[in-house]
Write a protein that holds these residues in place. Structure first.
Motif, short mmCIF file in Angstrom:
data_model
loop_
_atom_site.label_atom_id
_atom_site.label_comp_id
_atom_site.label_asym_id
_atom_site.label_seq_id
_atom_site.Cartn_x
_atom_site.Cartn_y
_atom_site.Cartn_z
N ALA A 297 -7.06 -8.39 9.37
CA ALA A 297 -7.64 -7.69 10.51
C ALA A 297 -6.96 -6.34 10.70
O ALA A 297 -7.34 -5.57 11.59
CB ALA A 297 -7.50 -8.53 11.78
N ALA A 298 -5.95 -6.05 9.89
CA ALA A 298 -5.21 -4.80 10.06
C ALA A 298 -6.06 -3.60 9.64
O ALA A 298 -6.91 -3.71 8.76
CB ALA A 298 -3.94 -4.83 9.21
N ALA A 299 -5.80 -2.48 10.31
CA ALA A 299 -6.46 -1.22 9.94
C ALA A 299 -5.49 -0.48 9.03
O ALA A 299 -4.70 0.36 9.48
CB ALA A 299 -6.77 -0.42 11.19
N VAL A 300 -5.54 -0.83 7.75
CA VAL A 300 -4.60 -0.25 6.78
C VAL A 300 -5.07 1.15 6.42
O VAL A 300 -6.26 1.37 6.18
CB VAL A 300 -4.56 -1.12 5.50
CG1 VAL A 300 -3.47 -0.65 4.56
CG2 VAL A 300 -4.38 -2.59 5.85
N ALA A 301 -4.12 2.09 6.37
CA ALA A 301 -4.49 3.47 6.00
C ALA A 301 -5.05 3.48 4.58
O ALA A 301 -4.52 2.81 3.69
CB ALA A 301 -3.26 4.36 6.07
N ASP A 302 -6.12 4.26 4.39
CA ASP A 302 -6.69 4.38 3.04
C ASP A 302 -5.97 5.46 2.24
O ASP A 302 -6.00 5.45 1.02
CB ASP A 302 -8.18 4.76 3.14
CG ASP A 302 -9.00 3.58 3.65
OD1 ASP A 302 -8.59 2.44 3.40
OD2 ASP A 302 -10.05 3.82 4.29
N TYR A 303 -5.35 6.42 2.96
CA TYR A 303 -4.63 7.52 2.29
C TYR A 303 -3.28 7.73 2.96
O TYR A 303 -3.13 7.48 4.15
CB TYR A 303 -5.44 8.82 2.40
CG TYR A 303 -6.69 8.79 1.57
CD1 TYR A 303 -6.68 9.20 0.24
CD2 TYR A 303 -7.89 8.33 2.12
CE1 TYR A 303 -7.83 9.14 -0.53
CE2 TYR A 303 -9.05 8.26 1.36
CZ TYR A 303 -9.01 8.68 0.03
OH TYR A 303 -10.15 8.62 -0.73
N ASP B 2 -5.80 -0.90 -1.83
CA ASP B 2 -6.60 -1.71 -0.93
C ASP B 2 -6.04 -3.14 -0.97
O ASP B 2 -6.21 -3.86 -1.95
CB ASP B 2 -8.07 -1.70 -1.37
CG ASP B 2 -8.98 -2.36 -0.35
OD1 ASP B 2 -8.59 -3.41 0.20
OD2 ASP B 2 -10.07 -1.83 -0.10
N VAL B 3 -5.32 -3.50 0.10
CA VAL B 3 -4.59 -4.78 0.11
C VAL B 3 -5.57 -5.94 -0.07
O VAL B 3 -5.36 -6.83 -0.88
CB VAL B 3 -3.80 -4.95 1.44
CG1 VAL B 3 -2.99 -6.24 1.41
CG2 VAL B 3 -2.90 -3.75 1.70
N LEU B 4 -6.66 -5.88 0.70
CA LEU B 4 -7.62 -6.99 0.68
C LEU B 4 -8.25 -7.16 -0.70
O LEU B 4 -8.41 -8.28 -1.20
CB LEU B 4 -8.69 -6.73 1.74
CG LEU B 4 -9.67 -7.85 2.04
CD1 LEU B 4 -8.96 -9.14 2.39
CD2 LEU B 4 -10.61 -7.45 3.18
N GLU C 139 -17.43 -6.75 -3.10
CA GLU C 139 -16.47 -6.00 -3.94
C GLU C 139 -15.04 -6.49 -3.78
O GLU C 139 -14.22 -6.36 -4.68
CB GLU C 139 -16.54 -4.51 -3.61
CG GLU C 139 -17.77 -3.88 -4.24
CD GLU C 139 -17.84 -2.39 -4.02
OE1 GLU C 139 -17.01 -1.85 -3.26
OE2 GLU C 139 -18.75 -1.76 -4.62
N LYS C 140 -14.73 -7.05 -2.60
CA LYS C 140 -13.34 -7.51 -2.38
C LYS C 140 -13.21 -9.01 -2.63
O LYS C 140 -12.18 -9.61 -2.33
CB LYS C 140 -12.89 -7.12 -0.97
CG LYS C 140 -12.95 -5.62 -0.72
CD LYS C 140 -12.23 -5.17 0.54
CE LYS C 140 -12.55 -3.70 0.82
NZ LYS C 140 -11.60 -3.06 1.72
N ASN C 141 -14.30 -9.63 -3.12
CA ASN C 141 -14.28 -11.07 -3.47
C ASN C 141 -13.91 -11.94 -2.26
O ASN C 141 -13.00 -12.77 -2.32
CB ASN C 141 -13.30 -11.30 -4.65
CG ASN C 141 -13.41 -12.71 -5.20
OD1 ASN C 141 -14.45 -13.36 -5.07
ND2 ASN C 141 -12.32 -13.19 -5.79
N1 CTP Z 1 -8.18 -2.97 3.91
C1 CTP Z 1 -7.06 -3.24 3.17
N2 CTP Z 1 -6.35 -2.23 2.60
C2 CTP Z 1 -6.75 -0.96 2.72
C3 CTP Z 1 -7.90 -0.67 3.47
C4 CTP Z 1 -8.61 -1.69 4.05
O1 CTP Z 1 -6.68 -4.41 3.07
N3 CTP Z 1 -6.02 0.00 2.15
C5 CTP Z 1 -8.93 -4.10 4.50
C6 CTP Z 1 -8.98 -4.10 6.01
O2 CTP Z 1 -7.92 -4.85 6.55
C7 CTP Z 1 -10.31 -4.77 6.31
C8 CTP Z 1 -11.15 -4.41 5.11
O3 CTP Z 1 -10.25 -4.00 4.09
O4 CTP Z 1 -10.20 -6.15 6.40
C9 CTP Z 1 -12.17 -3.32 5.34
O5 CTP Z 1 -11.54 -2.19 5.88
P1 CTP Z 1 -12.39 -0.90 6.29
O6 CTP Z 1 -11.46 0.14 6.81
O7 CTP Z 1 -13.57 -1.30 7.11
O8 CTP Z 1 -12.99 -0.46 4.90
P2 CTP Z 1 -12.42 0.22 3.61
O9 CTP Z 1 -12.44 -0.81 2.53
O10 CTP Z 1 -11.12 0.89 3.88
O11 CTP Z 1 -13.55 1.28 3.29
P3 CTP Z 1 -14.05 2.54 4.17
O12 CTP Z 1 -12.85 3.02 4.96
O13 CTP Z 1 -14.51 3.51 3.13
O14 CTP Z 1 -15.18 2.02 5.03
#
Ligand code: CTP
Length: 409
Positions: free
Chosen positions: A281-287, A313-315, A348-350
């Motif tokens: 449920a975490a909002a992990v930074a993408d960058y 992407d942890v998930l 995509e994340k299985n």
């Molecule tokens: N997540 C993760 N690691 C990341 C980014 C996202 O594990 N670096 C996980 C989040 O915890 C969430 C899921 O992926 O359960 C979807 O996150 P979301 O931010 O909605 O999507 P993204 O995969 O990051 O794609 P986008 O930001 O392009 O929508």
């Protein structure tokens, strides 16, 4: 009409009571009486230091069993392995700072510690000490270690202490301890008893320099509510929590605090292999900044460019490692093409499940106490939940997962 008899909730339960050297040891007498009254069998094991506070004779008389203090009595070896196997639960009450430290580090210089190290049953700890000792970083890290090792903590109370000061550190009252025991042992009949659950919550902070970061508005509330809801159904929960002002209500949850996406990844990789259910449920930074500055960046030009690189992407990573008997889920926060994007992430994340939050729904998403979630599963199910508090939404999600698992097993 009153029932003819009231069922004793600890009837037939075998409790190993470890008593250590603390002034609160006198409360062990009352504790034993209450446990026996509830129908439990109690075997007391004392540390040598505890005998200075209450006599083994008192505890033997109340428990109807000889109190054990040493590895051998009168040339008879006290088999600590069998004691550990005999018990349904080991309760260390009071647990002194010294015994806590030894338990956390696997020291074994008395019978109680030998029994603890060989105990196959769950262990509950009711600490008792002065406030300064309780707040000492060494005690705090010992408690964290004990929780990580799977022990359950009965929180200390605030009140008058043996030192004459008032503060935090008093052992919980015997009545409260017995309630914890009943709750815990009843948990065994709950749907997720014995299941290990991994939940992540909160934002991550990615440093730009030592004083600045890139973060997001996630409060951590949704993931924290999920951790509490899983625990209420009997699961053993590990929560990996990014920077958040909140904590779960249930003190039995093991909380690992992290800051960055990399720390989130490392913590998840550590806990995931042993987890039956994992929900990100975490909002992990993408960058994250590619080269965070070692020193504070001084204000100079009109424009400052910070080059960002992609985080893992942890998930998705967990999805690659997922075994057949593991259940994996995540959230999707979307502003457009919501359902389509959520379903793409599910595939995509299985994942087995994904919870969609649309920012177009009022009351849903970050920094809110409410959420509006639509659940999608890997086998094509869809369930729309109404707008509700994050706690209620978490309960519904956990119930949904329990039903989904019941069908597949
Ligand atoms: N997540 C993760 N690691 C990341 C980014 C996202 O594990 N670096 C996980 C989040 O915890 C969430 C899921 O992926 O359960 C979807 O996150 P979301 O931010 O909605 O999507 P993204 O995969 O990051 O794609 P986008 O930001 O392009 O929508």
């Amino acid at each position: 009409m009153l029932p003819f008899f009231i069922l004793n909730m600890l009837q037939g339960k075998k409790i190993l009571l470890g008593v250590t050297g603390s002034i609160a040891a006198y409360k062990a007498a009352l504790l034993i009486r209450l446990l026996i009254k509830e129908g439990a069998e109690v075997q007391v094991v004392m540390t040598p230091a505890a005998a200075a506070f209450i006599t083994p004779l008192t505890l033997s008389t109340l428990s109807h069993r000889t109190t054990l203090t040493t590895l051998s009595d009168n040339e008879k070896w006290n088999n600590h392995v069998l004691l550990g196997r005999w018990a349904d639960l080991m309760l260390v009450a009071p647990a002194s700072a010294n015994t806590l430290a030894k338990m956390a580090h696997g020291l074994c210089d008395n019978l109680l510690l030998a029994v603890y190290l060989s105990a196959a049953c769950p262990v509950m700890i009711a600490p008792a000490m002065d406030e300064d000792m309780w707040h000492h970083p060494a005690t705090k890290s010992n408690i964290q270690q004990l929780l990580r090792n799977g022990n359950k903590l009965i929180p200390v109370e605030t009140g008058e202490l043996a030192s004459g000061l008032t503060g935090e550190g008093r052992m919980s009252e015997p009545e409260t301890i017995v309630e914890y025991l009943k709750d815990f042992l009843n948990n065994e009949s709950k749907p997720l008893a014995g299941k290990k659950v991994l939940v992540t919550a909160g934002p991550t902070y990615e440093p730009i320099d030592p004083v600045r970061f890139i973060g997001n508005f996630s409060s951590g509330k949704m993931g924290i509510a999920l951790a509490d809801a899983f625990t209420a159904q009997g699961a053993q929960v590990n929560l990996i929590l990014g920077p958040s002002y909140f904590l779960p209500k249930n003190t039995g949850i093991t909380v690992t605090k992290i800051k960055t996406a990399k720390e989130m990844l490392d913590a998840c990789l550590q806990f995931f292999p042993a987890s039956d259910i994992t929900i990100m449920a975490a909002a992990v930074a993408d960058y994250r900044p590619e080269n965070p500055a070692g020193k504070k960046i001084k204000k100079q030009e009109n424009h400052l460019e910070v080059v960002l690189e992609k985080t893992t992407d942890v998930l998705k990573e967990l999805g690659k490692q997922k075994k057949k008997d593991q259940f994996l889920g995540g959230f999707a926060l979307e502003t457009d093409h919501e359902e389509e994007n959520a379903l793409t992430k599910l595939k995509e994340k299985n994942l087995d499940i994904i919870m969609l939050n649309s920012l177009n729904d009022e009351g849903a998403g970050f920094m809110q106490d409410t959420n509006k979630v639509t659940i999608f599963t890997g086998d094509g199910k869809k369930k729309k939940l109404a707008l509700k508090s994050k706690e209620e939404a978490a309960k519904d999600i956990v119930q949904f997962i329990i039903h989904a698992l019941a069908k597949t097993h």
